[in-house]
Write a protein that holds these residues in place. Sequence first.
Motif, PDB file in Angstrom:
ATOM      1  N   ALA A 104       0.825  -1.219   0.000  1.00  0.00           N
ATOM      2  CA  ALA A 104       0.000   0.000   0.000  1.00  0.00           C
ATOM      3  C   ALA A 104       0.857   1.266   0.000  1.00  0.00           C
ATOM      4  CB  ALA A 104      -0.935  -0.002   1.208  1.00  0.00           C
ATOM      5  N   ALA A 105       1.949   1.239   0.769  1.00  0.00           N
ATOM      6  CA  ALA A 105       2.779   2.439   0.907  1.00  0.00           C
ATOM      7  C   ALA A 105       3.784   2.622  -0.232  1.00  0.00           C
ATOM      8  CB  ALA A 105       3.531   2.388   2.241  1.00  0.00           C
ATOM      9  N   GLU A 106       4.323   1.521  -0.755  1.00  0.00           N
ATOM     10  CA  GLU A 106       5.423   1.637  -1.706  1.00  0.00           C
ATOM     11  C   GLU A 106       5.140   1.075  -3.091  1.00  0.00           C
ATOM     12  OE1 GLU A 106       9.174   0.306  -0.089  1.00  0.00           O
ATOM     13  OE2 GLU A 106       8.574   0.872   1.943  1.00  0.00           O
ATOM     14  N   GLY A 107       4.034   0.381  -3.247  1.00  0.00           N
ATOM     15  CA  GLY A 107       3.757  -0.272  -4.521  1.00  0.00           C
ATOM     16  C   GLY A 107       2.983   0.549  -5.523  1.00  0.00           C
ATOM     17  N   ARG A 108       2.406   1.612  -5.099  1.00  0.00           N
ATOM     18  CA  ARG A 108       1.585   2.424  -6.007  1.00  0.00           C
ATOM     19  C   ARG A 108       2.468   3.152  -7.008  1.00  0.00           C
ATOM     20  NH1 ARG A 108      -3.883   1.915  -4.344  1.00  0.00           N
ATOM     21  NH2 ARG A 108      -3.877   1.343  -2.156  1.00  0.00           N
ATOM     22  N   GLY A 109       2.012   3.204  -8.245  1.00  0.00           N
ATOM     23  CA  GLY A 109       2.719   3.947  -9.280  1.00  0.00           C
ATOM     24  C   GLY A 109       3.879   3.188  -9.898  1.00  0.00           C
ATOM     25  N   ARG A 110       4.010   1.920  -9.578  1.00  0.00           N
ATOM     26  CA  ARG A 110       5.045   1.085 -10.190  1.00  0.00           C
ATOM     27  C   ARG A 110       4.615  -0.372 -10.155  1.00  0.00           C
ATOM     28  NH1 ARG A 110      10.153   0.737  -6.079  1.00  0.00           N
ATOM     29  NH2 ARG A 110       9.069   1.025  -4.119  1.00  0.00           N
ATOM     30  N   ARG A 111       5.257  -1.157 -10.958  1.00  0.00           N
ATOM     31  CA  ARG A 111       4.936  -2.578 -10.949  1.00  0.00           C
ATOM     32  C   ARG A 111       5.372  -3.172  -9.612  1.00  0.00           C
ATOM     33  NH1 ARG A 111       7.294  -6.594 -15.276  1.00  0.00           N
ATOM     34  NH2 ARG A 111       8.327  -7.722 -13.616  1.00  0.00           N
ATOM     35  N   CYS A 112       4.468  -3.916  -9.003  1.00  0.00           N
ATOM     36  CA  CYS A 112       4.726  -4.512  -7.690  1.00  0.00           C
ATOM     37  C   CYS A 112       4.319  -5.974  -7.748  1.00  0.00           C
ATOM     38  CB  CYS A 112       3.913  -3.770  -6.630  1.00  0.00           C
ATOM     39  SG  CYS A 112       4.096  -4.452  -4.964  1.00  0.00           S
ATOM     40  N   THR A 113       5.247  -6.838  -7.336  1.00  0.00           N
ATOM     41  CA  THR A 113       4.979  -8.272  -7.303  1.00  0.00           C
ATOM     42  C   THR A 113       5.255  -8.779  -5.897  1.00  0.00           C
ATOM     43  OG1 THR A 113       5.661  -8.500  -9.617  1.00  0.00           O
ATOM     44  CG2 THR A 113       5.575 -10.524  -8.304  1.00  0.00           C
ATOM     45  N   VAL A 114       4.350  -9.581  -5.374  1.00  0.00           N
ATOM     46  CA  VAL A 114       4.517 -10.204  -4.061  1.00  0.00           C
ATOM     47  C   VAL A 114       4.711 -11.696  -4.281  1.00  0.00           C
ATOM     48  CG1 VAL A 114       3.421 -10.707  -1.840  1.00  0.00           C
ATOM     49  CG2 VAL A 114       3.148  -8.442  -2.892  1.00  0.00           C
ATOM     50  N   VAL A 115       5.776 -12.229  -3.685  1.00  0.00           N
ATOM     51  CA  VAL A 115       6.077 -13.654  -3.799  1.00  0.00           C
ATOM     52  C   VAL A 115       5.568 -14.358  -2.551  1.00  0.00           C
ATOM     53  CG1 VAL A 115       7.877 -15.392  -4.057  1.00  0.00           C
ATOM     54  CG2 VAL A 115       8.101 -13.179  -5.226  1.00  0.00           C
ATOM     55  N   THR A 116       4.551 -15.195  -2.736  1.00  0.00           N
ATOM     56  CA  THR A 116       3.949 -15.975  -1.663  1.00  0.00           C
ATOM     57  C   THR A 116       3.024 -17.012  -2.276  1.00  0.00           C
ATOM     58  OG1 THR A 116       2.723 -15.871   0.431  1.00  0.00           O
ATOM     59  CG2 THR A 116       1.955 -14.437  -1.342  1.00  0.00           C
ATOM     60  N   ALA A 117       2.778 -18.079  -1.540  1.00  0.00           N
ATOM     61  CA  ALA A 117       1.779 -19.064  -1.946  1.00  0.00           C
ATOM     62  C   ALA A 117       0.518 -18.925  -1.101  1.00  0.00           C
ATOM     63  CB  ALA A 117       2.344 -20.475  -1.816  1.00  0.00           C
ATOM     64  N   ASP A 118       0.521 -18.005  -0.168  1.00  0.00           N
ATOM     65  CA  ASP A 118      -0.592 -17.796   0.753  1.00  0.00           C
ATOM     66  C   ASP A 118      -1.768 -17.177  -0.015  1.00  0.00           C
ATOM     67  OD1 ASP A 118      -2.320 -16.269   2.554  1.00  0.00           O
ATOM     68  OD2 ASP A 118      -0.862 -16.711   4.111  1.00  0.00           O
ATOM     69  N   ARG A 119      -2.829 -17.934  -0.187  1.00  0.00           N
ATOM     70  CA  ARG A 119      -3.975 -17.457  -0.982  1.00  0.00           C
ATOM     71  C   ARG A 119      -4.603 -16.198  -0.418  1.00  0.00           C
ATOM     72  NH1 ARG A 119      -6.747 -23.250  -2.031  1.00  0.00           N
ATOM     73  NH2 ARG A 119      -5.250 -23.976  -3.583  1.00  0.00           N
ATOM     74  N   GLY A 120      -4.746 -16.161   0.893  1.00  0.00           N
ATOM     75  CA  GLY A 120      -5.348 -14.980   1.511  1.00  0.00           C
ATOM     76  C   GLY A 120      -4.510 -13.737   1.270  1.00  0.00           C
ATOM     77  N   LEU A 121      -3.202 -13.858   1.415  1.00  0.00           N
ATOM     78  CA  LEU A 121      -2.314 -12.726   1.165  1.00  0.00           C
ATOM     79  C   LEU A 121      -2.335 -12.334  -0.306  1.00  0.00           C
ATOM     80  CD1 LEU A 121      -0.218 -10.658   2.047  1.00  0.00           C
ATOM     81  CD2 LEU A 121       1.528 -12.456   1.853  1.00  0.00           C
ATOM     82  N   ARG A 122      -2.361 -13.319  -1.189  1.00  0.00           N
ATOM     83  CA  ARG A 122      -2.424 -13.021  -2.631  1.00  0.00           C
ATOM     84  C   ARG A 122      -3.660 -12.176  -2.946  1.00  0.00           C
ATOM     85  NH1 ARG A 122       1.065 -17.157  -5.606  1.00  0.00           N
ATOM     86  NH2 ARG A 122      -0.087 -16.675  -7.493  1.00  0.00           N
ATOM     87  N   GLU A 123      -4.784 -12.533  -2.348  1.00  0.00           N
ATOM     88  CA  GLU A 123      -6.023 -11.769  -2.574  1.00  0.00           C
ATOM     89  C   GLU A 123      -5.899 -10.355  -2.029  1.00  0.00           C
ATOM     90  OE1 GLU A 123      -9.157 -14.099  -0.858  1.00  0.00           O
ATOM     91  OE2 GLU A 123      -8.911 -15.715  -2.328  1.00  0.00           O
ATOM     92  N   ARG A 124      -5.319 -10.219  -0.846  1.00  0.00           N
ATOM     93  CA  ARG A 124      -5.202  -8.893  -0.222  1.00  0.00           C
ATOM     94  C   ARG A 124      -4.328  -7.956  -1.054  1.00  0.00           C
ATOM     95  NH1 ARG A 124      -3.374  -9.814   5.830  1.00  0.00           N
ATOM     96  NH2 ARG A 124      -3.678  -7.555   5.933  1.00  0.00           N
ATOM     97  N   VAL A 125      -3.191  -8.446  -1.551  1.00  0.00           N
ATOM     98  CA  VAL A 125      -2.306  -7.560  -2.311  1.00  0.00           C
ATOM     99  C   VAL A 125      -2.826  -7.331  -3.728  1.00  0.00           C
ATOM    100  CG1 VAL A 125      -0.294  -8.065  -0.886  1.00  0.00           C
ATOM    101  CG2 VAL A 125      -0.665  -9.379  -3.001  1.00  0.00           C
ATOM    102  N   ALA A 126      -3.537  -8.319  -4.288  1.00  0.00           N
ATOM    103  CA  ALA A 126      -4.140  -8.123  -5.611  1.00  0.00           C
ATOM    104  C   ALA A 126      -5.164  -6.991  -5.568  1.00  0.00           C
ATOM    105  CB  ALA A 126      -4.778  -9.417  -6.104  1.00  0.00           C
ATOM    106  N   ALA A 127      -5.882  -6.884  -4.453  1.00  0.00           N
ATOM    107  CA  ALA A 127      -6.860  -5.803  -4.296  1.00  0.00           C
ATOM    108  C   ALA A 127      -6.184  -4.429  -4.308  1.00  0.00           C
ATOM    109  CB  ALA A 127      -7.641  -5.990  -2.997  1.00  0.00           C
ATOM    110  N   LEU A 128      -4.877  -4.400  -4.020  1.00  0.00           N
ATOM    111  CA  LEU A 128      -4.110  -3.148  -4.045  1.00  0.00           C
ATOM    112  C   LEU A 128      -3.393  -2.949  -5.375  1.00  0.00           C
ATOM    113  CD1 LEU A 128      -2.559  -3.373  -0.465  1.00  0.00           C
ATOM    114  CD2 LEU A 128      -4.412  -1.850  -1.222  1.00  0.00           C
ATOM    115  N   GLY A 129      -3.597  -3.862  -6.319  1.00  0.00           N
ATOM    116  CA  GLY A 129      -2.993  -3.737  -7.637  1.00  0.00           C
ATOM    117  C   GLY A 129      -1.688  -4.485  -7.831  1.00  0.00           C
TER     118      GLY A 129
END
Length: 139
Positions: A104-129
């Motif tokens: 939320a703080a650093e990913g806006r305005g640039r490509r941001c990728t989160v590496v995890t297999a945690d489905r819940g976390l994947r959904e949360r960060v996808a909602a932030l783009g």
Amino acid sequence: MPERLRPLLVVDAANVVGSVPDGWWRDRRGAAERLRDRLAARAAAPDGATGEGEDGDGGDGEDGDGEEIVLVVEGAARGVASVPGVRVVEAPGSGDDRIVELVAAEGRGRRCTVVTADRGLRERVAALGARTAGPRSVR
């Protein structure tokens, strides 16, 4: 013309380390340090080694300074130091919550990728783009 921000790669250390049953549970901090060192080698690679994520997201084809890599550690893995090419961020509580805060703080305005297999976390960060990739993308 504004300066282009480097892509941000946020790695869920607990999830990536825990994805391979190699005895990591005996030395969580040591396992996180080994992951950090692999990420540092990736950062030092001449092509930036962004590669293709497991969710089908490939590189953007743009030249640049590579990606900014952030490794989020929690629990017994706290105390891992940052090294050139990898910034280590300690989660005071939940690593997932700290990752969402970072996106939320650093990913806006640039490509941001989160590496995890945690489905819940994947959904949360996808909602932030953010895009997501599985642990094999950095192992």
